[in-house]
Design a protein around this motif. Structure first.
Motif, PDB file in Angstrom:
ATOM      1  N   UNK A   1       0.810  -1.225   0.000  1.00 23.71           N
ATOM      2  CA  UNK A   1       0.000   0.000   0.000  1.00 23.71           C
ATOM      3  C   UNK A   1       0.843   1.275   0.000  1.00 23.71           C
ATOM      4  N   UNK A   2       2.105   1.188   0.401  1.00 20.44           N
ATOM      5  CA  UNK A   2       2.975   2.366   0.468  1.00 20.44           C
ATOM      6  C   UNK A   2       3.703   2.649  -0.837  1.00 20.44           C
ATOM      7  N   UNK A   3       3.661   1.701  -1.784  1.00 18.98           N
ATOM      8  CA  UNK A   3       4.345   1.940  -3.048  1.00 18.98           C
ATOM      9  C   UNK A   3       4.791   0.661  -3.723  1.00 18.98           C
ATOM     10  N   UNK A   4       5.445   0.815  -4.872  1.00 13.85           N
ATOM     11  CA  UNK A   4       5.879  -0.304  -5.696  1.00 13.85           C
ATOM     12  C   UNK A   4       7.336  -0.119  -6.090  1.00 13.85           C
ATOM     13  N   UNK A   5       8.097  -1.213  -6.059  1.00 11.27           N
ATOM     14  CA  UNK A   5       9.511  -1.188  -6.408  1.00 11.27           C
ATOM     15  C   UNK A   5       9.841  -2.344  -7.342  1.00 11.27           C
ATOM     16  N   UNK A   6      10.779  -2.113  -8.251  1.00  8.22           N
ATOM     17  CA  UNK A   6      11.327  -3.166  -9.097  1.00  8.22           C
ATOM     18  C   UNK A   6      12.695  -3.567  -8.556  1.00  8.22           C
ATOM     19  N   UNK A   7      12.946  -4.871  -8.483  1.00  6.66           N
ATOM     20  CA  UNK A   7      14.232  -5.381  -7.999  1.00  6.66           C
ATOM     21  C   UNK A   7      14.789  -6.391  -8.982  1.00  6.66           C
ATOM     22  N   UNK A   8      16.123  -6.475  -9.053  1.00  3.81           N
ATOM     23  CA  UNK A   8      16.745  -7.627  -9.683  1.00  3.81           C
ATOM     24  C   UNK A   8      16.540  -8.818  -8.750  1.00  3.81           C
ATOM     25  N   UNK A   9      16.659 -10.016  -9.307  1.00  2.82           N
ATOM     26  CA  UNK A   9      16.453 -11.200  -8.483  1.00  2.82           C
ATOM     27  C   UNK A   9      17.499 -11.281  -7.371  1.00  2.82           C
ATOM     28  N   UNK A  10      18.745 -10.897  -7.644  1.00  6.71           N
ATOM     29  CA  UNK A  10      19.753 -10.913  -6.583  1.00  6.71           C
ATOM     30  C   UNK A  10      19.368  -9.971  -5.447  1.00  6.71           C
ATOM     31  N   UNK A  11      18.859  -8.802  -5.779  1.00  6.36           N
ATOM     32  CA  UNK A  11      18.429  -7.856  -4.754  1.00  6.36           C
ATOM     33  C   UNK A  11      17.293  -8.453  -3.922  1.00  6.36           C
ATOM     34  N   UNK A  12      16.364  -9.129  -4.593  1.00 10.97           N
ATOM     35  CA  UNK A  12      15.239  -9.741  -3.877  1.00 10.97           C
ATOM     36  C   UNK A  12      15.724 -10.846  -2.941  1.00 10.97           C
ATOM     37  N   UNK A  13      16.676 -11.642  -3.389  1.00 10.88           N
ATOM     38  CA  UNK A  13      17.218 -12.708  -2.535  1.00 10.88           C
ATOM     39  C   UNK A  13      17.860 -12.119  -1.282  1.00 10.88           C
ATOM     40  N   UNK A  14      18.621 -11.058  -1.465  1.00 14.21           N
ATOM     41  CA  UNK A  14      19.298 -10.449  -0.324  1.00 14.21           C
ATOM     42  C   UNK A  14      18.291  -9.816   0.620  1.00 14.21           C
ATOM     43  N   UNK A  15      17.287  -9.141   0.053  1.00 14.53           N
ATOM     44  CA  UNK A  15      16.250  -8.547   0.892  1.00 14.53           C
ATOM     45  C   UNK A  15      15.534  -9.620   1.698  1.00 14.53           C
ATOM     46  N   UNK A  16      15.244 -10.757   1.068  1.00 13.26           N
ATOM     47  CA  UNK A  16      14.572 -11.853   1.763  1.00 13.26           C
ATOM     48  C   UNK A  16      15.460 -12.436   2.853  1.00 13.26           C
ATOM     49  N   UNK A  17      16.750 -12.525   2.585  1.00 11.61           N
ATOM     50  CA  UNK A  17      17.690 -13.060   3.570  1.00 11.61           C
ATOM     51  C   UNK A  17      17.792 -12.149   4.789  1.00 11.61           C
TER      52      UNK A  17
ATOM     53  N   UNK B   1      29.099 -13.667   2.774  1.00 11.51           N
ATOM     54  CA  UNK B   1      27.914 -14.492   3.038  1.00 11.51           C
ATOM     55  C   UNK B   1      26.828 -13.566   3.587  1.00 11.51           C
ATOM     56  N   UNK B   2      25.744 -13.302   2.842  1.00 14.05           N
ATOM     57  CA  UNK B   2      24.714 -12.367   3.310  1.00 14.05           C
ATOM     58  C   UNK B   2      24.095 -12.743   4.655  1.00 14.05           C
ATOM     59  N   UNK B   3      24.010 -14.032   4.969  1.00 13.34           N
ATOM     60  CA  UNK B   3      23.467 -14.436   6.269  1.00 13.34           C
ATOM     61  C   UNK B   3      24.399 -13.959   7.376  1.00 13.34           C
ATOM     62  N   UNK B   4      25.681 -14.190   7.202  1.00 11.80           N
ATOM     63  CA  UNK B   4      26.665 -13.752   8.193  1.00 11.80           C
ATOM     64  C   UNK B   4      26.667 -12.231   8.314  1.00 11.80           C
ATOM     65  N   UNK B   5      26.741 -11.520   7.187  1.00 12.62           N
ATOM     66  CA  UNK B   5      26.856 -10.060   7.230  1.00 12.62           C
ATOM     67  C   UNK B   5      25.605  -9.419   7.833  1.00 12.62           C
ATOM     68  N   UNK B   6      24.422  -9.987   7.549  1.00 11.68           N
ATOM     69  CA  UNK B   6      23.191  -9.458   8.147  1.00 11.68           C
ATOM     70  C   UNK B   6      23.199  -9.679   9.659  1.00 11.68           C
ATOM     71  N   UNK B   7      23.655 -10.849  10.086  1.00 12.69           N
ATOM     72  CA  UNK B   7      23.753 -11.120  11.522  1.00 12.69           C
ATOM     73  C   UNK B   7      24.694 -10.139  12.207  1.00 12.69           C
ATOM     74  N   UNK B   8      25.832  -9.853  11.577  1.00 12.56           N
ATOM     75  CA  UNK B   8      26.782  -8.924  12.167  1.00 12.56           C
ATOM     76  C   UNK B   8      26.203  -7.502  12.221  1.00 12.56           C
ATOM     77  N   UNK B   9      25.475  -7.121  11.177  1.00 11.54           N
ATOM     78  CA  UNK B   9      24.863  -5.788  11.189  1.00 11.54           C
ATOM     79  C   UNK B   9      23.861  -5.671  12.330  1.00 11.54           C
ATOM     80  N   UNK B  10      22.975  -6.650  12.446  1.00 10.11           N
ATOM     81  CA  UNK B  10      21.950  -6.596  13.491  1.00 10.11           C
ATOM     82  C   UNK B  10      22.569  -6.663  14.892  1.00 10.11           C
ATOM     83  N   UNK B  11      23.634  -7.454  15.043  1.00  9.91           N
ATOM     84  CA  UNK B  11      24.294  -7.555  16.345  1.00  9.91           C
ATOM     85  C   UNK B  11      24.835  -6.197  16.779  1.00  9.91           C
ATOM     86  N   UNK B  12      25.329  -5.421  15.812  1.00  8.43           N
ATOM     87  CA  UNK B  12      25.826  -4.085  16.129  1.00  8.43           C
ATOM     88  C   UNK B  12      24.670  -3.105  16.343  1.00  8.43           C
ATOM     89  N   UNK B  13      23.601  -3.263  15.572  1.00 10.22           N
ATOM     90  CA  UNK B  13      22.468  -2.328  15.669  1.00 10.22           C
ATOM     91  C   UNK B  13      21.800  -2.384  17.036  1.00 10.22           C
TER      92      UNK B  13
END
Length: 266
Positions: free
Chosen positions: A49-65, A123-135
């Protein structure tokens, strides 16, 4: 003579117009009957409801991860919004192997600054975990402006640059966390005889990011379904079904036997 000429021109015009309409209708019918699975386009569309975005499949995979890792850590949606705003600014949501000095990956984390080894950061799983751990160590991060919260983690030379991505980050978070159901649709070319779906492999990789692949709530179910759609090309999935709605190359449609306790992959 003039009257006859005018009538002839009018008649020819009507015939040309009729033929054009007939051709257009014929093309539409042929396209509508074509196999919808055999598409040439590749990419994903995110609609909320807030809007629409186009993503490459790699971007979508990372966003989902990123969303799956946030869910595993039981973080609020605001944490995912901050992560997305950061990833968009740092790498445009790609897992890049280069950057300023020794910066790498989705969040441009630096091995020399203690973020981990190069292989880990890529590794996006590792890097996301490290980001959240710092956040989560940032005091009152949920109440801070997006740019301030992101900058407290990244310590960038241009910390103000995260803020302009807030709106897109909120659209992505609403979709990939599962709060807005069936909000992500991906299409990609598929061979006439596609390889067998590797559903078990997909679930193993999802478990790395999410933990137990269990549907404890409708929102979590949609997060799993959305992750699966974003990774459908990678694992040869042609259908993802949850809560009476099924995704295929045609998009999300009502129907299917999948209930609200499990996401079905095929």
């Amino acid at each position: 003579m003039r009257r006859s000429f005018s009538r002839a021109v009018l008649t020819i015009g009507i015939i040309v117009f009729t033929l054009a309409v007939a051709i257009a209708v014929g093309v539409y019918v042929l396209l509508s009957k074509a196999d919808p699975i055999l598409v040439d386009a590749e990419g994903c569309v995110v609609k909320t409801p807030k809007g629409e975005l186009d993503l490459d499949i790699e971007q979508a995979r990372i966003a989902a991860t990123i969303a799956a890792v946030g869910e595993r850590r039981r973080l609020p949606e605001q944490a995912v919004v901050i992560a997305y705003a950061t990833a968009i600014q740092e790498s445009k949501m790609y897992n890049v192997s280069y950057g300023d000095r020794d910066s790498l990956g989705v969040f441009q984390q630096r091995p020399s600054q203690g973020w981990g080894k190069k292989k880990q950061i890529m590794d996006p799983v590792y890097s996301a975990n490290r980001f959240f751990a710092a956040l989560v160590k940032v005091k009152n991060y949920q109440k801070l402006p997006i740019a301030e919260a992101a900058q407290a983690v990244q310590r960038s030379a241009a910390g103000y640059a995260y803020g302009p991505h807030e709106n897109n980050a909120r659209i992505l978070a609403a979709a990939f966390t599962g709060r807005v159901p069936h909000a992500v649709h991906c299409t990609f070319p598929v061979k006439e005889t596609p390889s067998a779906a590797r559903a078990e492999e997909a679930q193993r990789d999802l478990t790395r990011a999410l933990g137990a692949v269990s549907v404890s709530s409708t929102r979590r179910g949609w997060l799993i379904a959305t992750w699966s759609v974003a990774h459908a090309q990678q694992y040869g999935l042609r259908r993802v079904a949850f809560n009476g709605i099924t995704w295929s190359a045609e998009g999300w449609k009502n129907g299917g036997k999948a209930g609200s306790t499990r996401v079905e992959l095929s």
